[in-house]
Scaffold this active site. Sequence first.
Site, short mmCIF file in Angstrom:
data_model
loop_
_atom_site.label_atom_id
_atom_site.label_comp_id
_atom_site.label_asym_id
_atom_site.label_seq_id
_atom_site.Cartn_x
_atom_site.Cartn_y
_atom_site.Cartn_z
N SER A 177 11.59 64.47 37.40
CA SER A 177 10.41 65.21 38.20
C SER A 177 10.27 64.42 39.44
CB SER A 177 9.17 65.19 37.21
OG SER A 177 9.42 66.09 36.21
N GLU A 184 52.80 17.27 43.01
CA GLU A 184 53.92 18.20 43.70
C GLU A 184 55.06 17.51 44.10
OE1 GLU A 184 52.40 21.20 46.32
OE2 GLU A 184 50.86 21.85 44.87
#
Length: 795
Positions: free
Chosen positions: A364, A94
Amino acid sequence: MKRPRRRIRKLRLLLLILVLGVLGTTALALGLVAAIASQVPALDPSAHHQQVNGYIYAGDGHTILSVLRGSEARVIVPSSQISPQMKQAIVAIEDKRFYEHRGIDVHGMARALWADLTSHGLVQGGSTITQQFVKNTMVANERSIARKLKEAALAWQLEQRWSKDRILTAYLNTIYFGNGAYGIQQAALTYFGKRAADLTLPEAALLAGIPEDPSLYDPVVNPRDAKARRNLVLLEMLDQHDILPSDYRAAIRAPLPKPQDVHLPGTQGPSPYFVNYVKQQLVDRYGASRVFGGGLKVKTTIDLRLQKLGHAAIDSTLTNPDGPTAALVAIDPRTGAVLTMIGGANYHKSQFNLAVQGERQPGSSFKPFVLATALSQGISPATMLTSKPQVISLGDKDWYVHNYEGAYLGPINITTATIESDNTVYAQLTRIVGPANIVKTAHRLGITSPLQNYFAIGLGAEAVNPLEMARAYGAFANGGLRIDGRLTGNRPVAIASVNGVPNSPQPQRVLSPETDAYVNQILQGVVTSGTGRRAALPDRPVAGKTGTTENFGDAWFVGYTPQLVTAVWVGYPDRYVPMLHEYHGKAVAGGTFPAEIWKKFMTGALKLLDDQPETFPAPPLLFQSPRRVVYRDNQIELDNGYCRNTSEIVYFGSAGPARRANCKKNEVEVPRVVGMTLAEAKARLLQQPLLASVVYKPAAPRQRVDIVVDQFPSTGGLSSWSKVTLVMAKPLHGVVPAVVGLDLRAARARLRKAKLGVQVGGLVDGKQGRVLAQAPLPGVAAAPGMAVVVQLGRG
């Protein structure tokens, strides 16, 4: 003599202005410097207000399930706790001149300013680590020359006051490394599960490459780009003599972290599906800003021992990795506490929570809500209904109902119909009690999903999830009491306390004790002699219900003892797949895999909880009496002695419908004959037998006059040979004559005679000069001046 004096005065004035300008400029510069310098202390990340982590604990009160971090999960560490290789890596990629400049890289700034001027203000490159730190900490993120200048001024001031190591340490403590990790300490823990001080060379290089673009260089989502970026960092370190060639060659061969291992520490602990559900409850009550970073201490209800049992029960039953999966929820019905929640097989692969988000038709297993509704209306389970294929009129259409595998038992009572899961009887019972009342019962018991009051709801056609099914059945197990939470209200109790404030149980009466006792007695029969036999426990009574949807796409078993209720769903999670052969070559029904998983889990869970066998309260012996009723006007009414198609319902005590039907003697149903010709309508009415009385009303232009346009009554019943009034349309100006087949002259003459005009709409293939089509059609009501459009043959 006067001119030199004037010149001297002017020179003095100019000199004074110049001195004042210099002093003003100096004062302004000093003021700006002082103003900028005053902002330097605020750059220290350790001086910022830190959000306080909260914690979600298991039911034992000490096992951390998740850390409730704020929007920026950051832990500040001193320089001594950051690997030297990490510092070298970030500088190499950087800001390689970091240790040479004084906060501003003149060469880089020149390039950036030129790019600004040539691209109409868009800032590019040129920022040093010091400037990046200033920008990330204080300066607004607009892309402008003014921002770049302010960064430079603050960076220069910072370099006068802080050492390079302090600046680099502060920068590493503030930048974003992706996957929710802010700062180097959290990044090291998130990606490698270690402290920043312990990072190796390839690990440091990977992290150093991420801040440039956290999404592009995410090793989880884009491993190829992340690896290339890491190797670039290593190459830069080699060029700057930070590492040896042998270090470089070894580092580029190092593997990336495994995707499943990359996560913020504490964010994916035990029971991740349950934890996400708890977080949503917390956010709904307290708001996200307080939940994340607000320091909440949340004790939950989950029992990690039972959680392991649940996984073991599922894994030992569903052994095919390509087969169906399962969801399981267990609740203590006495307190409402959610003890187990299994929402899927692999949280990393799918965060979709089948236990909460997986809404599927219950089949059911929804019938107990119909049963509870009937019992609440005073209908005795001794009521006899006929098990046979049903065609139930719904007014404008018919509902055809059949049993799976075509098995019918003839006249049976409601108890037997529940035990055998008879669809045709429950379809009749749904019509008797009313679909809207079933919806109300289900919602009172704890179903929160939206339910439509269609007739098919009685057979489980409305989607629900395992969590709400377990909670609703919990009210059955708890004597008809649904348990809410003091803090969370009418929701499953997954939270035991928040900051020491208990989410104490709040019982809500939803069924009478008598109704609940009958439900429990009947559902015990499902397990002892019905479709749920595989769920039977040898040492205690069990109540429950199986559920299987059409084509075996979903299979359920929801069952309970007085101390524990568990819902199990089995199916394919991401699509509807009929499970026709997965159960040892046979279809998967509720009484197969789901019942077996339920039994394995409950056997271990009840033993682990040291819950001794208990029985359910027996239902009271109540006076019962039969009453003949009829379904009429969308409700059940008492037979007045003339009704047809009646049923005998056995009611408790004085229960039953209060309204008596107004059936007619020898009553027949009025058929719908609107749209038929008069002859067809009369013939249809005679079949009942009924007679026709014809009246007329003026016809509207273009209206057909050969059919019935209305009738009175439109539905309902009348005594045999009663009259039904039929309404016909009567043309006031005659009807449109037929002209198809005539030549144009003859057609025009016929239409002129009927006081109608003619308009040629175009030519079509056919006999030349002949009318081949007309609109409106012949026979409809005419009106003076109406134009009839004809199409002629072109030959």
